[in-house]
Motif scaffolding. Structure first.
Motif, PDB file in Angstrom:
ATOM      1  N   GLU A   6       0.823  -1.217   0.000  1.00  0.00           N
ATOM      2  CA  GLU A   6       0.000   0.000   0.000  1.00  0.00           C
ATOM      3  C   GLU A   6       0.851   1.259   0.000  1.00  0.00           C
ATOM      4  O   GLU A   6       0.430   2.290  -0.501  1.00  0.00           O
ATOM      5  CB  GLU A   6      -0.896   0.043   1.249  1.00  0.00           C
ATOM      6  N   HIS A   7       2.029   1.167   0.579  1.00  0.00           N
ATOM      7  CA  HIS A   7       2.901   2.336   0.705  1.00  0.00           C
ATOM      8  C   HIS A   7       3.987   2.391  -0.366  1.00  0.00           C
ATOM      9  O   HIS A   7       4.958   3.133  -0.231  1.00  0.00           O
ATOM     10  CB  HIS A   7       3.506   2.391   2.108  1.00  0.00           C
ATOM     11  N   GLY A   8       3.827   1.608  -1.435  1.00  0.00           N
ATOM     12  CA  GLY A   8       4.716   1.722  -2.584  1.00  0.00           C
ATOM     13  C   GLY A   8       6.003   0.917  -2.520  1.00  0.00           C
ATOM     14  O   GLY A   8       6.849   1.047  -3.400  1.00  0.00           O
ATOM     15  N   ALA A   9       6.160   0.091  -1.530  1.00  0.00           N
ATOM     16  CA  ALA A   9       7.324  -0.793  -1.465  1.00  0.00           C
ATOM     17  C   ALA A   9       6.863  -2.201  -1.820  1.00  0.00           C
ATOM     18  O   ALA A   9       5.686  -2.427  -2.093  1.00  0.00           O
ATOM     19  CB  ALA A   9       7.949  -0.753  -0.076  1.00  0.00           C
ATOM     20  N   ASP A  10       7.774  -3.134  -1.835  1.00  0.00           N
ATOM     21  CA  ASP A  10       7.416  -4.510  -2.154  1.00  0.00           C
ATOM     22  C   ASP A  10       8.356  -5.456  -1.424  1.00  0.00           C
ATOM     23  O   ASP A  10       9.412  -5.055  -0.941  1.00  0.00           O
ATOM     24  CB  ASP A  10       7.488  -4.754  -3.656  1.00  0.00           C
ATOM     25  N   ILE A  11       7.974  -6.719  -1.370  1.00  0.00           N
ATOM     26  CA  ILE A  11       8.820  -7.753  -0.785  1.00  0.00           C
ATOM     27  C   ILE A  11       9.853  -8.143  -1.835  1.00  0.00           C
ATOM     28  O   ILE A  11       9.518  -8.323  -3.003  1.00  0.00           O
ATOM     29  CB  ILE A  11       7.973  -8.982  -0.386  1.00  0.00           C
ATOM     30  N   ALA A  12      11.106  -8.264  -1.424  1.00  0.00           N
ATOM     31  CA  ALA A  12      12.175  -8.638  -2.354  1.00  0.00           C
ATOM     32  C   ALA A  12      11.863 -10.004  -2.969  1.00  0.00           C
ATOM     33  O   ALA A  12      11.226 -10.852  -2.336  1.00  0.00           O
ATOM     34  CB  ALA A  12      13.514  -8.676  -1.632  1.00  0.00           C
ATOM     35  N   GLN A  13      12.324 -10.213  -4.190  1.00  0.00           N
ATOM     36  CA  GLN A  13      12.015 -11.438  -4.915  1.00  0.00           C
ATOM     37  C   GLN A  13      13.159 -12.446  -4.942  1.00  0.00           C
ATOM     38  O   GLN A  13      13.132 -13.386  -5.717  1.00  0.00           O
ATOM     39  CB  GLN A  13      11.582 -11.100  -6.339  1.00  0.00           C
ATOM     40  N   GLY A  14      14.153 -12.273  -4.080  1.00  0.00           N
ATOM     41  CA  GLY A  14      15.228 -13.249  -3.996  1.00  0.00           C
ATOM     42  C   GLY A  14      14.703 -14.589  -3.495  1.00  0.00           C
ATOM     43  O   GLY A  14      13.681 -14.665  -2.818  1.00  0.00           O
ATOM     44  N   TRP A  15      15.416 -15.662  -3.819  1.00  0.00           N
ATOM     45  CA  TRP A  15      14.927 -16.995  -3.441  1.00  0.00           C
ATOM     46  C   TRP A  15      14.836 -17.160  -1.933  1.00  0.00           C
ATOM     47  O   TRP A  15      13.915 -17.809  -1.440  1.00  0.00           O
ATOM     48  CB  TRP A  15      15.785 -18.093  -4.072  1.00  0.00           C
ATOM     49  N   TRP A  16      15.773 -16.585  -1.176  1.00  0.00           N
ATOM     50  CA  TRP A  16      15.746 -16.740   0.272  1.00  0.00           C
ATOM     51  C   TRP A  16      14.533 -16.038   0.874  1.00  0.00           C
ATOM     52  O   TRP A  16      13.858 -16.588   1.753  1.00  0.00           O
ATOM     53  CB  TRP A  16      17.048 -16.218   0.883  1.00  0.00           C
ATOM     54  N   THR A  17      14.229 -14.844   0.398  1.00  0.00           N
ATOM     55  CA  THR A  17      13.061 -14.123   0.911  1.00  0.00           C
ATOM     56  C   THR A  17      11.779 -14.862   0.541  1.00  0.00           C
ATOM     57  O   THR A  17      10.868 -14.985   1.369  1.00  0.00           O
ATOM     58  CB  THR A  17      13.032 -12.681   0.365  1.00  0.00           C
ATOM     59  N   ARG A  18      11.696 -15.372  -0.679  1.00  0.00           N
ATOM     60  CA  ARG A  18      10.502 -16.133  -1.085  1.00  0.00           C
ATOM     61  C   ARG A  18      10.350 -17.401  -0.249  1.00  0.00           C
ATOM     62  O   ARG A  18       9.247 -17.779   0.130  1.00  0.00           O
ATOM     63  CB  ARG A  18      10.553 -16.469  -2.572  1.00  0.00           C
ATOM     64  N   PHE A  19      11.468 -18.060   0.044  1.00  0.00           N
ATOM     65  CA  PHE A  19      11.436 -19.261   0.884  1.00  0.00           C
ATOM     66  C   PHE A  19      10.923 -18.924   2.285  1.00  0.00           C
ATOM     67  O   PHE A  19      10.061 -19.614   2.829  1.00  0.00           O
ATOM     68  CB  PHE A  19      12.840 -19.883   0.958  1.00  0.00           C
ATOM     69  N   LYS A  20      11.474 -17.850   2.877  1.00  0.00           N
ATOM     70  CA  LYS A  20      11.042 -17.446   4.212  1.00  0.00           C
ATOM     71  C   LYS A  20       9.566 -17.056   4.218  1.00  0.00           C
ATOM     72  O   LYS A  20       8.831 -17.409   5.150  1.00  0.00           O
ATOM     73  CB  LYS A  20      11.887 -16.283   4.736  1.00  0.00           C
ATOM     74  N   GLU A  21       9.134 -16.355   3.174  1.00  0.00           N
ATOM     75  CA  GLU A  21       7.731 -15.954   3.068  1.00  0.00           C
ATOM     76  C   GLU A  21       6.816 -17.187   3.097  1.00  0.00           C
ATOM     77  O   GLU A  21       5.795 -17.202   3.782  1.00  0.00           O
ATOM     78  CB  GLU A  21       7.528 -15.241   1.730  1.00  0.00           C
ATOM     79  N   TRP A  74       7.531 -20.154   4.324  1.00  0.00           N
ATOM     80  CA  TRP A  74       7.596 -20.750   5.658  1.00  0.00           C
ATOM     81  C   TRP A  74       6.762 -19.946   6.651  1.00  0.00           C
ATOM     82  O   TRP A  74       6.059 -20.513   7.490  1.00  0.00           O
ATOM     83  CB  TRP A  74       9.045 -20.839   6.130  1.00  0.00           C
ATOM     84  N   TYR A  75       6.813 -18.632   6.558  1.00  0.00           N
ATOM     85  CA  TYR A  75       6.022 -17.781   7.446  1.00  0.00           C
ATOM     86  C   TYR A  75       4.529 -18.044   7.261  1.00  0.00           C
ATOM     87  O   TYR A  75       3.777 -18.116   8.241  1.00  0.00           O
ATOM     88  CB  TYR A  75       6.320 -16.306   7.204  1.00  0.00           C
ATOM     89  N   ARG A  76       4.078 -18.195   6.025  1.00  0.00           N
ATOM     90  CA  ARG A  76       2.660 -18.484   5.770  1.00  0.00           C
ATOM     91  C   ARG A  76       2.269 -19.809   6.424  1.00  0.00           C
ATOM     92  O   ARG A  76       1.226 -19.922   7.061  1.00  0.00           O
ATOM     93  CB  ARG A  76       2.384 -18.542   4.279  1.00  0.00           C
ATOM     94  N   PHE A  77       3.112 -20.817   6.228  1.00  0.00           N
ATOM     95  CA  PHE A  77       2.854 -22.138   6.783  1.00  0.00           C
ATOM     96  C   PHE A  77       2.801 -22.093   8.309  1.00  0.00           C
ATOM     97  O   PHE A  77       1.862 -22.610   8.926  1.00  0.00           O
ATOM     98  CB  PHE A  77       3.946 -23.113   6.311  1.00  0.00           C
ATOM     99  N   SER A  78       3.767 -21.471   8.931  1.00  0.00           N
ATOM    100  CA  SER A  78       3.799 -21.454  10.393  1.00  0.00           C
ATOM    101  C   SER A  78       2.700 -20.570  10.977  1.00  0.00           C
ATOM    102  O   SER A  78       2.139 -20.896  12.028  1.00  0.00           O
ATOM    103  CB  SER A  78       5.179 -21.068  10.924  1.00  0.00           C
ATOM    104  N   ASP A  79       2.349 -19.464  10.304  1.00  0.00           N
ATOM    105  CA  ASP A  79       1.214 -18.642  10.763  1.00  0.00           C
ATOM    106  C   ASP A  79      -0.066 -19.477  10.766  1.00  0.00           C
ATOM    107  O   ASP A  79      -0.867 -19.409  11.701  1.00  0.00           O
ATOM    108  CB  ASP A  79       1.011 -17.424   9.870  1.00  0.00           C
ATOM    109  N   SER A  80      -0.257 -20.259   9.723  1.00  0.00           N
ATOM    110  CA  SER A  80      -1.427 -21.118   9.620  1.00  0.00           C
ATOM    111  C   SER A  80      -1.448 -22.150  10.750  1.00  0.00           C
ATOM    112  O   SER A  80      -2.488 -22.396  11.363  1.00  0.00           O
ATOM    113  CB  SER A  80      -1.428 -21.818   8.260  1.00  0.00           C
ATOM    114  N   ASN A  81      -0.292 -22.730  11.042  1.00  0.00           N
ATOM    115  CA  ASN A  81      -0.212 -23.701  12.138  1.00  0.00           C
ATOM    116  C   ASN A  81      -0.535 -23.058  13.476  1.00  0.00           C
ATOM    117  O   ASN A  81      -1.224 -23.653  14.300  1.00  0.00           O
ATOM    118  CB  ASN A  81       1.178 -24.332  12.199  1.00  0.00           C
ATOM    119  N   VAL A  82      -0.033 -21.873  13.715  1.00  0.00           N
ATOM    120  CA  VAL A  82      -0.312 -21.188  14.981  1.00  0.00           C
ATOM    121  C   VAL A  82      -1.809 -20.957  15.126  1.00  0.00           C
ATOM    122  O   VAL A  82      -2.394 -21.213  16.178  1.00  0.00           O
ATOM    123  CB  VAL A  82       0.465 -19.850  15.084  1.00  0.00           C
ATOM    124  N   ARG A  83      -2.459 -20.471  14.061  1.00  0.00           N
ATOM    125  CA  ARG A  83      -3.905 -20.225  14.121  1.00  0.00           C
ATOM    126  C   ARG A  83      -4.669 -21.514  14.389  1.00  0.00           C
ATOM    127  O   ARG A  83      -5.590 -21.546  15.207  1.00  0.00           O
ATOM    128  CB  ARG A  83      -4.395 -19.578  12.831  1.00  0.00           C
TER     129      ARG A  83
END
Length: 111
Positions: free
Chosen positions: A74-89, A91-100
């Motif tokens: 929304e503020h004009g920035a974006d998530i980096a598209q490197g493989w490590w950042t995409r991998f972490k993203e 994993w974060y989605r998966f673990s957020d889902s598990n926590v919920r």
């Protein structure tokens, strides 16, 4: 001495995330930090302008990584598209889902 968490944050659901951002300048970083800090369930947010790293701690039972990413975009920035950042993203989605899911379950024991 540990910093106390915000009252709205359930410590058992607390997660810490680090994301590399693209297209970030000081003004965008300030706006992103302030907007994320206003989300219910956020415990801490900080941005390293020099390295373009977003650090955020939140209650994954109330907030998920998509909420954070939406504010960044929304503020004009974006998530980096490197493989490590995409991998972490991913994993974060998966673990957020598990926590919920685990937050909603009642623990049981056979003892």
């Amino acid at each position: 001495m540990a910093k106390p968490h915000r009252a709205i944050v359930n410590e058992c659901c607390l997660v810490i995330r680090h994301l590399k951002l693209d297209n970030l300048d000081h003004e965008k970083a300030e706006a992103i930090g302030q907007a994320i800090d206003q989300i219910t369930g956020i415990d801490m947010v900080s941005l390293n302008d020099d390295r373009s790293i977003l650090n955020v701690a939140y209650d994954a039972g109330k907030v998920n990584i998509e909420d954070i990413e939406a504010v960044v975009r929304e503020h004009g920035a974006d998530i980096a598209q490197g493989w490590w950042t995409r991998f972490k993203e991913s994993w974060y989605r998966f673990s957020d889902s598990n926590v919920r899911e685990n937050k909603e379950r009642t623990p049981w024991s056979c003892h």
